[in-house]
Design a protein around this motif. Structure first.
Motif, short mmCIF file in Angstrom:
data_model
loop_
_atom_site.label_atom_id
_atom_site.label_comp_id
_atom_site.label_asym_id
_atom_site.label_seq_id
_atom_site.Cartn_x
_atom_site.Cartn_y
_atom_site.Cartn_z
N UNK A 34 -5.06 -2.36 76.49
CA UNK A 34 -4.42 -1.07 76.76
C UNK A 34 -4.34 -0.81 78.26
N UNK A 35 -5.36 -1.25 78.99
CA UNK A 35 -5.42 -0.99 80.43
C UNK A 35 -4.29 -1.69 81.19
N UNK A 36 -3.70 -2.74 80.60
CA UNK A 36 -2.62 -3.45 81.29
C UNK A 36 -1.41 -2.55 81.54
N UNK A 37 -1.29 -1.50 80.76
CA UNK A 37 -0.17 -0.57 80.95
C UNK A 37 -0.46 0.47 82.02
N UNK A 38 -1.69 0.46 82.55
CA UNK A 38 -2.07 1.42 83.60
C UNK A 38 -1.74 0.85 84.98
N UNK A 39 -1.65 1.70 86.00
CA UNK A 39 -1.27 1.23 87.34
C UNK A 39 -2.20 0.18 87.94
N UNK A 40 -3.51 0.35 87.79
CA UNK A 40 -4.43 -0.57 88.47
C UNK A 40 -5.58 -0.99 87.57
N UNK A 61 0.47 -9.99 70.11
CA UNK A 61 1.73 -9.35 69.75
C UNK A 61 1.69 -7.86 70.10
N UNK A 62 0.53 -7.24 69.92
CA UNK A 62 0.38 -5.85 70.29
C UNK A 62 0.53 -5.64 71.79
N UNK A 63 -0.06 -6.55 72.57
CA UNK A 63 0.07 -6.47 74.03
C UNK A 63 1.53 -6.68 74.44
N UNK A 64 2.22 -7.59 73.76
CA UNK A 64 3.63 -7.84 74.06
C UNK A 64 4.47 -6.60 73.80
N UNK A 65 4.20 -5.91 72.69
CA UNK A 65 4.93 -4.68 72.39
C UNK A 65 4.64 -3.61 73.46
N UNK A 66 3.38 -3.50 73.82
CA UNK A 66 2.98 -2.50 74.82
C UNK A 66 3.68 -2.73 76.15
N UNK A 67 3.83 -3.99 76.53
CA UNK A 67 4.34 -4.33 77.86
C UNK A 67 5.82 -4.72 77.86
N UNK A 68 6.45 -4.67 76.69
CA UNK A 68 7.86 -5.02 76.62
C UNK A 68 8.13 -6.48 76.88
N UNK A 84 9.37 -13.22 86.11
CA UNK A 84 8.82 -12.71 84.85
C UNK A 84 7.62 -11.80 85.13
N UNK A 85 7.67 -10.52 84.72
CA UNK A 85 6.55 -9.62 85.02
C UNK A 85 5.33 -9.83 84.12
N UNK A 86 5.57 -10.27 82.90
CA UNK A 86 4.47 -10.45 81.94
C UNK A 86 4.66 -11.75 81.19
N UNK A 87 3.59 -12.54 81.12
CA UNK A 87 3.62 -13.81 80.39
C UNK A 87 2.53 -13.77 79.32
N UNK A 112 -2.08 -15.09 93.45
CA UNK A 112 -1.60 -14.85 94.82
C UNK A 112 -0.97 -13.47 94.97
N UNK A 113 -1.01 -12.67 93.89
CA UNK A 113 -0.46 -11.33 93.95
C UNK A 113 1.03 -11.26 93.67
N UNK A 114 1.58 -12.34 93.15
CA UNK A 114 3.00 -12.36 92.84
C UNK A 114 3.19 -12.18 91.33
N UNK A 115 4.41 -12.37 90.84
CA UNK A 115 4.66 -12.31 89.40
C UNK A 115 4.39 -13.67 88.78
N UNK A 116 3.95 -13.66 87.53
CA UNK A 116 3.80 -12.54 86.60
C UNK A 116 2.60 -11.64 86.95
N UNK A 117 2.83 -10.36 86.81
CA UNK A 117 1.77 -9.39 87.09
C UNK A 117 0.68 -9.46 86.01
N UNK A 118 1.11 -9.69 84.77
CA UNK A 118 0.18 -9.78 83.65
C UNK A 118 0.29 -11.16 82.99
N UNK A 119 -0.84 -11.77 82.70
CA UNK A 119 -0.87 -13.00 81.91
C UNK A 119 -1.92 -12.81 80.82
N UNK A 120 -1.48 -12.93 79.57
CA UNK A 120 -2.39 -12.81 78.43
C UNK A 120 -2.22 -14.06 77.58
N UNK A 121 -3.33 -14.72 77.30
CA UNK A 121 -3.29 -15.99 76.58
C UNK A 121 -4.26 -15.96 75.40
#
Length: 227
Positions: A34-40, A61-68, A84-87, A112-121
């Motif tokens: 859930x925190x992945x949808x927050x700013x920091x 799948x839930x994280x994917x829905x949350x993050x589009x 890609x912002x989220x992988x 390195x602080x670049x994209x993807x911003x979020x990676x969930x595996x």
């Protein structure tokens, strides 16, 4: 909806999202996603592992829905795209050598602080047991690694009873134990069974019982479509 459609569709589990995940001992896991949808959030690189049926694919799948985002499967060949912002990748133990390099590049860009911003595996295995290239395993281990704990039979029992009460159903202990004994034990399938049984009970104008459950199964099996 015809009776045939009713009975053939009852085992379709509800679409997975973080809201319908049965938490059990995984409150911290759910909170981190859930925190992945927050700013920091503290961690944006997350790895989930655990035995089959524990719910890790549901969480991805839930994280994917949350993050589009979409969910890639480890067996799918993919190319890392820097925009890609989220992988989100499930079954990373099945990644081909080429795809392992792509995921390694994505992790490096993320760190390195670049994209993807979020990676969930996710996969079945603890990071140390993953049969993948060492440098990728190191990158994964640098993130937040969670073991997803399966629900105990008692937790499943209580969850099914709670769902039933929410629908105004009275389930005997015998009915719940029968469902746990004879159906797939992941909660998505069990919830689909409860949904189908609820509708069949209404159609038959009879209370839920083991007898009704058996009758429902016989009716459903007789409607299997032959190719």
């Amino acid at each position: 909806m015809s009776m045939q459609q009713l009975l053939l569709d009852v085992f379709t589990p509800p679409k997975p999202n973080l809201g319908n995940f049965l938490v059990g001992k995984n409150a911290q896991v759910l909170h981190s996603l859930h925190a992945l949808a927050q700013p920091s959030p503290a961690n944006r690189l997350i790895y989930l592992y655990g035995p089959p049926g524990c719910g890790k694919s549901h969480l991805l799948k839930g994280a994917a829905e949350l993050l589009g985002a979409g969910v890639l499967k480890g067996a799918d060949r993919f190319v890392f795209k820097s925009a890609t912002p989220t992988l989100i990748v499930d079954d990373i133990d099945q990644l081909t050598p080429y795809s392992q390099v792509q995921l390694f590049n994505a992790c490096n860009a993320h760190l390195a602080g670049e994209k993807p911003v979020n990676i969930v595996m996710g996969s079945t295995y603890h990071p140390a047991e993953l049969k993948i290239r060492d440098d990728l395993r190191t990158r994964i281990s640098a993130g937040l690694c969670w073991r997803v704990e399966p629900l105990t039979d008692e937790e499943k029992f209580n969850a099914l009873q709670a769902v039933a009460r929410g629908r105004g159903l009275e389930l005997s202990e015998e009915v719940v134990e029968y469902a746990l004994r004879y159906f797939q034990r992941d909660m998505g399938s069990l919830m689909a069974v409860m949904d189908g049984l609820d509708r069949f009970s209404l159609e038959q104008h009879k209370p839920v019982s083991v007898h009704l459950l058996r009758h429902w199964m016989k009716r459903r099996e007789s409607l299997v479509v032959k190719e």
